[in-house]
Design an enzyme around this catalytic site. Structure first.
Site, PDB file in Angstrom:
ATOM      1  N   LYS A 210       2.880  -5.519  -2.371  1.00 53.48           N
ATOM      2  CA  LYS A 210       2.051  -4.309  -2.353  1.00 53.48           C
ATOM      3  C   LYS A 210       2.568  -3.256  -3.346  1.00 53.48           C
ATOM      4  O   LYS A 210       3.591  -3.467  -3.986  1.00 53.48           O
ATOM      5  CB  LYS A 210       2.001  -3.742  -0.935  1.00 53.48           C
ATOM      6  CG  LYS A 210       1.702  -4.789   0.130  1.00 53.48           C
ATOM      7  CD  LYS A 210       0.352  -5.487  -0.060  1.00 53.48           C
ATOM      8  CE  LYS A 210       0.286  -6.714   0.824  1.00 53.48           C
ATOM      9  NZ  LYS A 210      -0.966  -6.967   1.450  1.00 53.48           N
TER      10      LYS A 210
HETATM   11  C1  LIG Z   1      -1.135  -7.422   2.835  1.00 53.32           C
HETATM   12  C2  LIG Z   1      -2.348  -7.029   3.559  1.00 53.32           C
HETATM   13  C3  LIG Z   1      -2.365  -6.862   4.956  1.00 53.32           C
HETATM   14  C4  LIG Z   1      -1.211  -7.223   5.824  1.00 53.32           C
HETATM   15  O1  LIG Z   1       0.003  -6.648   5.500  1.00 53.32           O
HETATM   16  P1  LIG Z   1       1.364  -7.419   5.908  1.00 53.32           P
HETATM   17  O2  LIG Z   1       2.425  -6.397   5.648  1.00 53.32           O
HETATM   18  O3  LIG Z   1       1.476  -8.614   5.020  1.00 53.32           O
HETATM   19  O4  LIG Z   1       1.236  -7.772   7.340  1.00 53.32           O
HETATM   20  C5  LIG Z   1      -3.537  -6.429   5.546  1.00 53.32           C
HETATM   21  N1  LIG Z   1      -4.635  -6.169   4.833  1.00 53.32           N
HETATM   22  C6  LIG Z   1      -4.670  -6.321   3.484  1.00 53.32           C
HETATM   23  C7  LIG Z   1      -5.926  -5.978   2.753  1.00 53.32           C
HETATM   24  C8  LIG Z   1      -3.535  -6.774   2.807  1.00 53.32           C
HETATM   25  O5  LIG Z   1      -3.595  -6.935   1.480  1.00 53.32           O
END
Ligand SMILES: *Cc1c(COP(=O)(O)O)cnc(C)c1O
Length: 426
Positions: A210
């Site tokens: 992210k």
């Molecule tokens: C990465 C992601 C999640 C989940 O996040 P995690 O930290 O991997 O649990 C949820 N929604 C979207 C759109 C994502 O890209």
């Protein structure tokens, strides 16, 4: 920009690749980790205070400081650090009282975790179309409502804001809660207001892929004290007692607490956020401007962005006349050294698009009863073609990362690669 390579042979046919300087991997925050994160982690290690609520000596908690700064950055009253973006969605759903018997609208294009979080609280994800912004289409919400619908989860996909004004308007009319999945757009905004602060709650991810990261981690934000209180109790089995919630209001929790080590890294990363976003916006503008002429000439459209000034600018996405053209252009770009991809390929498993959400599509459950689908008062059926407009758009869309550390020559090479490929294939 003048292109010297326009007429040269495509790399896929043996020509020289347009990209000589490899593009860094797309971990914007991850690739920015340096001695500041190192110092912050060392500080925690040396203090031996690895747990947010206590340690050998009293002292400030990194996680508490992270929550404080995150809330003020986004502009909400509360922020709660949790172990993942999925945990942030789950605590938000519990915070809003959503569970068994309820239906929640999610978009056709999102990481499967959005739908999994709905399943985790015993509710049922209902899948709706995205529009040409590749985010939830406000006009496809009402057709998907049932008497059991309780909430909408708009997802600010690939850094770009949903039309929050339109979505909130529909939610108010039908008395639905709104949880913004901001996992891919931390720090971005819509009409001058940060994403995550529009709805009843916002969920962010700090996972390594992210915008900013502590490897794993998540954040929930809300302006509602009742939502925050229930989320606190959910994220910590003794959260109710720790926060002096009256005994008769305490609900059972699950532990989703973030560690001080992660909090220390995330805090440094949060302070890098605005400059990362600015770097990506500048680079995206440069590359996109350089492509405008050829896009117009060749009839290519860019993904529509609901608020270009506010988006996180992590990607350039353009749409071609057919899926076959999108596939062949992507192959050519990859041969040039540019890691492009088509957003939906029926044969390439990818948990970002609902046809590939096999465990959800097949309504699999840990419970022999088939809960929550088989115990629901209304029959729920998922079909591959339930969001045809989304699949059509995504199968024609080519995605290119915009890394915040691209140099001028890398941006020129990216632009050259795209020019070269579009010139010789369209
Ligand atoms: C990465 C992601 C999640 C989940 O996040 P995690 O930290 O991997 O649990 C949820 N929604 C979207 C759109 C994502 O890209």
């Amino acid at each position: 920009m003048q292109n010297t390579q326009n007429t040269s042979r495509l790399a896929i046919y043996g020509g020289n690749p347009a990209i000589s300087n490899p593009i860094p991997p797309m971990y914007p925050g991850g690739m920015s980790i340096d001695s500041e994160e190192e110092q912050a982690v060392l500080e925690v290690i040396r203090s031996r205070r690895l747990f947010r609520y206590y340690g050998p000596k009293p002292g400030p908690s990194k996680v508490a400081e992270l929550e404080h700064d995150f809330a003020s950055h986004i502009g909400t009253k509360f922020a709660l650090a949790v172990t993942s973006g999925t945990a942030a969605l789950i605590t938000a759903l519990v915070g809003l009282g959503i569970g068994p018997g309820d239906e929640v609208i999610v978009p056709a294009y999102t990481w499967i975790a959005t739908a999994s979080a709905v399943f985790a609280v015993g509710a049922i994800p209902i899948i709706a179309e995205v529009d040409d912004s590749l985010t939830l289409d406000p006009s496809d919400i009402e057709p998907r409502l049932s008497p059991f619908t309780r909430a909408i989860i708009p997802v600010h996909m690939r850094g770009a804001p949903c039309r929050m004004d339109a979505i909130l308007h529909i939610a108010q009319q039908h008395n639905l809660a709104v949880i913004e999945d901001t996992a891919q757009a931390t720090g971005a905004s819509y009409m001058g207001k940060r994403l995550g602060s529009w709805g009843d709650a916002g969920a962010y991810s700090l996972q390594f892929n992210k915008i900013i990261t502590s490897g794993e981690g998540g954040m929930l934000v809300t302006n509602r004290e009742d939502v925050y209180q229930r989320a606190v109790m959910t994220h910590d089995v003794v959260g109710g007692q720790r926060n002096q919630v009256p005994n008769e209001q305490i609900i059972p929790g699950i532990n989703y607490r973030l560690s001080e080590l992660q909090g220390a890294v995330a805090l440094v990363q949060l302070h890098r956020l605005d400059s990362l976003l600015e770097a990506m916006r500048l680079r995206k503008r440069f590359i996109k401007d350089s492509l405008q002429d050829i896009a117009n000439k060749k009839g290519i459209t860019f993904r529509s962005i609901n608020d270009p000034a506010g988006e996180a600018a992590i990607a350039i996405i353009f749409t071609l006349p057919s899926a076959a053209i999108a596939q062949s252009i992507t192959e050519c770009l990859r041969a040039e050294g540019l890691p492009a991809m088509v957003l939906y390929s029926p044969d390439i498993p990818d948990y970002h698009i609902y046809p590939h959400w096999i465990p959800i599509m097949q309504q699999r459950s840990w419970s022999a009863t088939g809960f929550p689908w088989k115990t629901h008062p209304r029959k729920i059926e998922y079909h591959l073609d339930m969001c045809p407009r989304s699949l059509d758009l995504l199968s024609r869309s080519v995605h290119i990362d915009v890394h915040p550390a691209l140099s001028n020559s890398q941006m020129e090479e990216i632009s050259d690669a795209i020019h070269k490929v579009l010139h010789s294939t369209l």
